[in-house]
Design a protein around this motif. Structure first.
Motif, PDB file in Angstrom:
ATOM      1  N   PRO A  19      12.437   0.791  -5.514  1.00 30.79           N
ATOM      2  CA  PRO A  19      13.170   1.178  -5.560  1.00 30.79           C
ATOM      3  C   PRO A  19      12.401   2.553  -7.090  1.00 30.79           C
ATOM      4  O   PRO A  19      12.378   3.887  -6.391  1.00 30.79           O
ATOM      5  CB  PRO A  19      14.524   1.516  -5.971  1.00 30.79           C
ATOM      6  N   ASP A  20      11.186   1.782  -7.070  1.00 31.14           N
ATOM      7  CA  ASP A  20      10.249   2.236  -8.424  1.00 31.14           C
ATOM      8  C   ASP A  20       9.679   2.958  -7.734  1.00 31.14           C
ATOM      9  O   ASP A  20       8.447   3.751  -9.201  1.00 31.14           O
ATOM     10  CB  ASP A  20      10.114   1.164  -9.581  1.00 31.14           C
ATOM     11  N   CYS A  21       8.879   3.143  -6.594  1.00 34.63           N
ATOM     12  CA  CYS A  21       7.746   3.373  -6.251  1.00 34.63           C
ATOM     13  C   CYS A  21       7.866   4.441  -5.760  1.00 34.63           C
ATOM     14  O   CYS A  21       8.660   5.137  -5.056  1.00 34.63           O
ATOM     15  CB  CYS A  21       7.713   2.459  -5.022  1.00 34.63           C
ATOM     16  N   PRO A  22       6.882   5.538  -6.053  1.00 34.04           N
ATOM     17  CA  PRO A  22       6.548   7.250  -5.925  1.00 34.04           C
ATOM     18  C   PRO A  22       7.128   7.120  -4.617  1.00 34.04           C
ATOM     19  O   PRO A  22       6.509   6.238  -3.454  1.00 34.04           O
ATOM     20  CB  PRO A  22       5.630   6.987  -6.119  1.00 34.04           C
ATOM     21  N   LEU A  23       7.129   8.460  -4.121  1.00 34.64           N
ATOM     22  CA  LEU A  23       7.076   9.336  -2.432  1.00 34.64           C
ATOM     23  C   LEU A  23       6.174   8.972  -1.942  1.00 34.64           C
ATOM     24  O   LEU A  23       4.809   9.294  -2.340  1.00 34.64           O
ATOM     25  CB  LEU A  23       7.965   9.785  -2.251  1.00 34.64           C
ATOM     26  N   GLY A  24       6.119   7.984  -0.847  1.00 33.47           N
ATOM     27  CA  GLY A  24       4.771   8.273   0.263  1.00 33.47           C
ATOM     28  C   GLY A  24       4.230   6.395  -0.109  1.00 33.47           C
ATOM     29  O   GLY A  24       3.242   6.302   0.672  1.00 33.47           O
ATOM     30  N   CYS A  25       4.654   5.315  -0.993  1.00 40.36           N
ATOM     31  CA  CYS A  25       4.786   4.762  -1.461  1.00 40.36           C
ATOM     32  C   CYS A  25       4.927   3.277  -0.037  1.00 40.36           C
ATOM     33  O   CYS A  25       5.903   3.497   0.061  1.00 40.36           O
ATOM     34  CB  CYS A  25       4.508   3.799  -2.140  1.00 40.36           C
ATOM     35  N   ALA A  26       4.379   2.607   0.714  1.00 42.92           N
ATOM     36  CA  ALA A  26       4.862   1.887   1.668  1.00 42.92           C
ATOM     37  C   ALA A  26       3.720   0.361   1.263  1.00 42.92           C
ATOM     38  O   ALA A  26       2.846   0.626   0.975  1.00 42.92           O
ATOM     39  CB  ALA A  26       5.550   2.774   2.724  1.00 42.92           C
ATOM     40  N   GLU A  43      -8.596   0.887   2.916  1.00 39.97           N
ATOM     41  CA  GLU A  43      -8.922   2.410   1.781  1.00 39.97           C
ATOM     42  C   GLU A  43      -8.317   3.440   2.414  1.00 39.97           C
ATOM     43  O   GLU A  43      -7.843   3.760   1.709  1.00 39.97           O
ATOM     44  CB  GLU A  43     -10.586   2.758   2.596  1.00 39.97           C
ATOM     45  N   TYR A  44      -8.069   3.797   3.373  1.00 39.38           N
ATOM     46  CA  TYR A  44      -8.035   5.536   4.468  1.00 39.38           C
ATOM     47  C   TYR A  44      -5.770   5.170   4.263  1.00 39.38           C
ATOM     48  O   TYR A  44      -5.680   6.331   2.747  1.00 39.38           O
ATOM     49  CB  TYR A  44      -7.498   5.561   5.968  1.00 39.38           C
ATOM     50  N   VAL A  45      -5.509   4.140   4.060  1.00 40.12           N
ATOM     51  CA  VAL A  45      -3.801   4.029   3.805  1.00 40.12           C
ATOM     52  C   VAL A  45      -3.925   3.877   2.338  1.00 40.12           C
ATOM     53  O   VAL A  45      -3.092   4.622   2.183  1.00 40.12           O
ATOM     54  CB  VAL A  45      -3.320   3.018   4.531  1.00 40.12           C
ATOM     55  N   ALA A  46      -4.945   3.425   1.244  1.00 38.96           N
ATOM     56  CA  ALA A  46      -4.889   3.318  -0.024  1.00 38.96           C
ATOM     57  C   ALA A  46      -5.266   5.123  -0.443  1.00 38.96           C
ATOM     58  O   ALA A  46      -4.247   5.277  -1.115  1.00 38.96           O
ATOM     59  CB  ALA A  46      -6.006   2.658  -0.693  1.00 38.96           C
ATOM     60  N   GLN A  47      -5.452   5.487  -0.009  1.00 40.23           N
ATOM     61  CA  GLN A  47      -5.887   7.138  -0.701  1.00 40.23           C
ATOM     62  C   GLN A  47      -4.542   8.114  -0.077  1.00 40.23           C
ATOM     63  O   GLN A  47      -4.067   9.112  -0.263  1.00 40.23           O
ATOM     64  CB  GLN A  47      -7.347   7.954   0.414  1.00 40.23           C
ATOM     65  N   LEU A  48      -3.603   7.572   0.776  1.00 44.41           N
ATOM     66  CA  LEU A  48      -2.228   8.258   0.863  1.00 44.41           C
ATOM     67  C   LEU A  48      -1.452   7.775   0.171  1.00 44.41           C
ATOM     68  O   LEU A  48       0.182   8.632   0.246  1.00 44.41           O
ATOM     69  CB  LEU A  48      -1.667   7.665   2.825  1.00 44.41           C
ATOM     70  N   GLY A  49      -1.764   6.737  -0.398  1.00 40.72           N
ATOM     71  CA  GLY A  49      -0.401   6.617  -1.170  1.00 40.72           C
ATOM     72  C   GLY A  49      -0.684   5.054  -1.348  1.00 40.72           C
ATOM     73  O   GLY A  49       1.189   4.647  -1.976  1.00 40.72           O
ATOM     74  N   TYR A  50      -0.765   4.235   0.098  1.00 40.20           N
ATOM     75  CA  TYR A  50       0.222   3.108   0.837  1.00 40.20           C
ATOM     76  C   TYR A  50      -0.635   2.021   0.519  1.00 40.20           C
ATOM     77  O   TYR A  50      -1.482   2.162  -0.544  1.00 40.20           O
ATOM     78  CB  TYR A  50       0.104   3.054   2.083  1.00 40.20           C
ATOM     79  N   GLU A  51       0.290   0.847   0.711  1.00 43.35           N
ATOM     80  CA  GLU A  51      -0.973  -0.722  -0.020  1.00 43.35           C
ATOM     81  C   GLU A  51      -0.703  -1.201   1.232  1.00 43.35           C
ATOM     82  O   GLU A  51       0.277  -1.806   2.169  1.00 43.35           O
ATOM     83  CB  GLU A  51       0.104  -1.176  -0.629  1.00 43.35           C
TER      84      GLU A  51
END
Length: 110
Positions: A19-26, A43-51
């Motif tokens: 729940p502490d993860c910012p919007l767009g994090c998954a 690398e691409y999904v990391a740039q989008l804020g995902y792990e």
């Protein structure tokens, strides 16, 4: 490489996400037999804020998904390579993942 478009309402992390993860994090599990593709997607999904966690084949994808699910750290989505020469491809992998977790999020392969 084919990555399907997002649904009209976008992508929303699962309710089990941090729940502490910012919007767009998954957390996304990516399965592809080519290391270069795994690196590019990670690398691409990391740039989008995902792990992203990457694995080379379906057997490893099922193993990692199950481990994380049992540890209470579910993946929000999976991206699967349809063809893995000499290994388990996307269609067979998603069938196994659906047995483990009927709510797994993956593009419609059928």
């Amino acid at each position: 490489m084919f990555l399907p478009a997002l649904p009209p309402d976008g992508f929303a992390p699962s309710s089990d996400s941090n729940p502490d993860c910012p919007l767009g994090c998954a957390r996304i599990l990516v399965m592809d037999d080519e290391e270069m593709i795994r690196q590019v997607v990670e690398e691409y999904v990391a740039q989008l804020g995902y792990e992203a966690e990457t694995v080379p084949d379906g057997i490893e994808a099922v193993r990692r998904y199950q481990e994380e699910l049992m540890a209470g750290r579910r993946f929000d989505a999976v991206v699967l390579d349809l063809t893995v020469p000499g290994g388990m491809g996307g269609k067979e992998t998603i069938r196994h993942l659906l047995e483990i977790d009927p709510e797994v999020t993956c593009p419609d392969l059928f």
